[in-house]
Design a protein around this motif. Structure first.
Motif, mmCIF file in Angstrom:
data_model
loop_
_atom_site.group_PDB
_atom_site.id
_atom_site.type_symbol
_atom_site.label_atom_id
_atom_site.label_comp_id
_atom_site.label_asym_id
_atom_site.label_seq_id
_atom_site.Cartn_x
_atom_site.Cartn_y
_atom_site.Cartn_z
ATOM 1 N N ALA A 213 0.824 -1.212 0.000
ATOM 2 C CA ALA A 213 0.000 0.000 0.000
ATOM 3 C C ALA A 213 0.856 1.259 0.000
ATOM 4 N N ALA A 214 1.976 1.251 0.740
ATOM 5 C CA ALA A 214 2.829 2.440 0.807
ATOM 6 C C ALA A 214 3.698 2.578 -0.436
ATOM 7 N N ALA A 215 4.260 1.463 -0.928
ATOM 8 C CA ALA A 215 5.218 1.538 -2.035
ATOM 9 C C ALA A 215 4.553 1.823 -3.373
ATOM 10 N N GLN A 216 3.331 1.362 -3.567
ATOM 11 C CA GLN A 216 2.696 1.536 -4.873
ATOM 12 C C GLN A 216 2.449 3.000 -5.210
ATOM 13 N N THR A 217 2.519 3.878 -4.204
ATOM 14 C CA THR A 217 2.334 5.309 -4.467
ATOM 15 C C THR A 217 3.474 5.885 -5.301
ATOM 16 N N ALA A 218 4.630 5.195 -5.359
ATOM 17 C CA ALA A 218 5.778 5.696 -6.120
ATOM 18 C C ALA A 218 5.985 4.952 -7.420
ATOM 19 N N GLY A 219 5.055 4.077 -7.795
ATOM 20 C CA GLY A 219 5.150 3.415 -9.084
ATOM 21 C C GLY A 219 5.674 1.999 -9.012
ATOM 22 N N PRO A 220 5.706 1.303 -10.164
ATOM 23 C CA PRO A 220 6.078 -0.116 -10.208
ATOM 24 C C PRO A 220 7.519 -0.396 -9.800
ATOM 25 N N ALA A 221 8.454 0.504 -10.099
ATOM 26 C CA ALA A 221 9.853 0.271 -9.709
ATOM 27 C C ALA A 221 9.985 0.230 -8.192
ATOM 28 N N ALA A 222 9.343 1.168 -7.530
ATOM 29 C CA ALA A 222 9.375 1.197 -6.065
ATOM 30 C C ALA A 222 8.687 -0.027 -5.482
ATOM 31 N N LEU A 223 7.572 -0.415 -6.076
ATOM 32 C CA LEU A 223 6.821 -1.559 -5.566
ATOM 33 C C LEU A 223 7.641 -2.843 -5.670
ATOM 34 N N GLY A 224 8.314 -3.042 -6.790
ATOM 35 C CA GLY A 224 9.123 -4.253 -6.963
ATOM 36 C C GLY A 224 10.247 -4.330 -5.946
ATOM 37 N N GLU A 225 10.965 -3.223 -5.746
ATOM 38 C CA GLU A 225 12.049 -3.207 -4.763
ATOM 39 C C GLU A 225 11.509 -3.446 -3.352
ATOM 40 N N ALA A 226 10.378 -2.823 -3.039
ATOM 41 C CA ALA A 226 9.800 -2.942 -1.698
ATOM 42 C C ALA A 226 9.427 -4.379 -1.378
ATOM 43 N N VAL A 227 8.790 -5.054 -2.319
ATOM 44 C CA VAL A 227 8.350 -6.433 -2.075
ATOM 45 C C VAL A 227 9.543 -7.362 -1.900
ATOM 46 N N LEU A 228 10.591 -7.205 -2.717
ATOM 47 C CA LEU A 228 11.766 -8.062 -2.589
ATOM 48 C C LEU A 228 12.439 -7.893 -1.226
ATOM 49 N N VAL A 229 12.637 -6.646 -0.822
ATOM 50 C CA VAL A 229 13.275 -6.404 0.478
ATOM 51 C C VAL A 229 12.392 -6.916 1.613
ATOM 52 N N LYS A 230 11.097 -6.697 1.493
ATOM 53 C CA LYS A 230 10.190 -7.166 2.531
ATOM 54 C C LYS A 230 10.223 -8.686 2.650
ATOM 55 N N LEU A 231 10.243 -9.380 1.526
ATOM 56 C CA LEU A 231 10.271 -10.841 1.566
ATOM 57 C C LEU A 231 11.589 -11.362 2.139
ATOM 58 N N MET A 232 12.651 -10.593 2.002
ATOM 59 C CA MET A 232 13.895 -10.960 2.670
ATOM 60 C C MET A 232 13.704 -10.946 4.186
ATOM 61 N N ARG A 233 12.970 -9.961 4.681
ATOM 62 C CA ARG A 233 12.677 -9.930 6.119
ATOM 63 C C ARG A 233 11.791 -11.110 6.511
ATOM 64 N N VAL A 234 10.836 -11.445 5.655
ATOM 65 C CA VAL A 234 9.968 -12.591 5.944
ATOM 66 C C VAL A 234 10.795 -13.870 6.064
ATOM 67 N N ALA A 235 11.834 -14.005 5.224
ATOM 68 C CA ALA A 235 12.662 -15.212 5.248
ATOM 69 C C ALA A 235 13.357 -15.398 6.589
ATOM 70 N N LEU A 236 13.542 -14.305 7.339
ATOM 71 C CA LEU A 236 14.213 -14.399 8.634
ATOM 72 C C LEU A 236 13.293 -14.927 9.729
ATOM 73 N N LEU A 237 12.016 -15.126 9.404
ATOM 74 C CA LEU A 237 11.084 -15.643 10.406
ATOM 75 C C LEU A 237 11.494 -17.034 10.885
ATOM 76 N N ALA A 238 11.893 -17.895 9.949
ATOM 77 C CA ALA A 238 12.237 -19.276 10.317
ATOM 78 C C ALA A 238 13.436 -19.339 11.269
ATOM 79 N N PRO A 239 14.575 -18.697 10.968
ATOM 80 C CA PRO A 239 15.688 -18.760 11.931
ATOM 81 C C PRO A 239 15.370 -18.100 13.263
#
Length: 356
Positions: A213-239
């Motif tokens: 919701a926050a990243a899409q305000t800056a367009g598709p480039a921002a949204l793509g970067e935001a989702v990738l970085v966010k999913l990196m944080r999600v990956a840290l849930l398991a450890p």
């Protein structure tokens, strides 16, 4: 004859023991339907955020309050715990190892630093403020990893009190919603490019839906970067969950050596599994996504199911929020929430600038 009557009465009482989970699950499903409709009408409002708010509202609406705390309670508790775990498992399908490797070592290091600083700083401050129970750990996890999903996963491992989990979800959701409104306003003044803004949002906003919701305000480039970085944080849930299980095992060993444990089972009986089943499922889904075997329609269907399950679970958690009880620690919770919000925003902003 008296013996027969004595047998019949307990059986009848057993039939009247409770309504089961159906009423609560039906109420949660209705709440998710309203949340989805709200999202369709106002796309800036994530479904998960709306579900939490509606759960809190249901718990305090006069004509619903008694049902939420009575006949609907078993189903709402089931949703908050069991469905949350299933939703976390499906969350793994949003991430592949290729996505993480594609970020580059600098971005990976930045994400690790942001998560460590947010987790440690928020946990420490929560304990210093004297927040009760598991609230410091749960709030820190929600800010550092992935919002309410992480709180649900960690509360399951720590066997946290439902009130602590509900209060933590409410705070993290409120501050994540605040980020949706505030961060886009800072895009220009902070001098960030669209890609940098996306990485900042991905590193600093809590829930996946709030990131989008926050990243899409800056367009598709921002949204793509935001989702990738966010999913990196999600990956840290398991450890993180595995580390908490190791800590719980060590506490169990310490308790087992105490005099109170003599003659009571073995240490092995009370140790939680090193990798809980839902975390193993999460990792399995990541591996499955990495293979590339799943077609796009299957991934889309799984994403919809994951959002519905998490929304149902968050409605259940929201319904456990008791505002009068929360107000007793309201000032301390507000201080922790705002301080942690500023902390993760500042650390992630510095990280984005250093890795530009």
């Amino acid at each position: 004859m008296a013996l027969v009557g004595a047998r019949v009465r307990p059986l009848a009482a057993g039939r009247r023991a409770g309504p089961g989970p159906a009423p609560g699950l039906a109420l949660a499903a209705a709440g998710v339907g309203v949340a989805w409709l709200a999202h369709l009408l106002v796309p800036a409002v994530p479904v998960l955020t709306a579900a939490v708010v509606l759960g809190v509202a249901a718990a305090h609406t006069p004509w619903l309050r008694a049902r939420v705390r009575g006949r609907c309670k078993p189903g709402l508790t089931l949703a908050a715990k069991r469905l949350m775990r299933v939703g976390v498992v499906l969350l793994g399908l949003k991430l592949s190892l290729g996505d993480v490797l594609g970020l580059g070592w600098r971005t990976v290091a930045m994400v690790l630093a942001v998560v460590a600083a947010t987790l440690g700083g928020t946990w420490w401050l929560g304990r210093r403020l004297g927040l009760p129970g598991d609230q410091p750990a749960l709030i820190a996890t929600g800010y550092a990893i992935c919002g309410a999903s992480a709180i649900g996963a960690v509360s399951a491992v720590r066997d946290s009190d439902e009130d602590d989990a509900a209060a933590s979800v409410a705070l993290v959701t409120l501050c994540g919603t605040l980020a949706i409104a505030v961060l886009p306003l800072l895009h220009g003044p902070l001098g960030l490019t669209d890609a940098q803004f996306g990485r900042w949002v991905g590193a600093g906003v809590h829930d996946v839906g709030q990131v989008v919701a926050a990243a899409q305000t800056a367009g598709p480039a921002a949204l793509g970067e935001a989702v990738l970085v966010k999913l990196m944080r999600v990956a840290l849930l398991a450890p993180l969950v595995a580390a908490l299980v190791v800590a719980a095992r060590r506490r169990g060993r310490g308790a087992a050596r105490g005099p109170a444990a003599e003659g009571h089972g073995t240490e092995r009986d009370c140790r939680p599994p090193l990798v809980p089943l839902f975390v193993a499922g999460f990792l399995l889904m990541v591996a499955l996504r990495t293979t590339g075997w799943l077609p796009a329609p299957a991934l889309e269907a799984a994403g919809t199911a994951q959002e519905l399950l998490l929304a149902t679970a968050l409605f259940g958690l929201g319904s456990a929020v008791h505002l009068p009880t929360l107000s007793r620690t309201g000032a301390r919770v507000a201080v922790l929430g705002l301080t942690a919000w500023v902390l993760i925003a500042a650390v992630s902003y510095a990280g984005v600038l250093l890795t530009a």
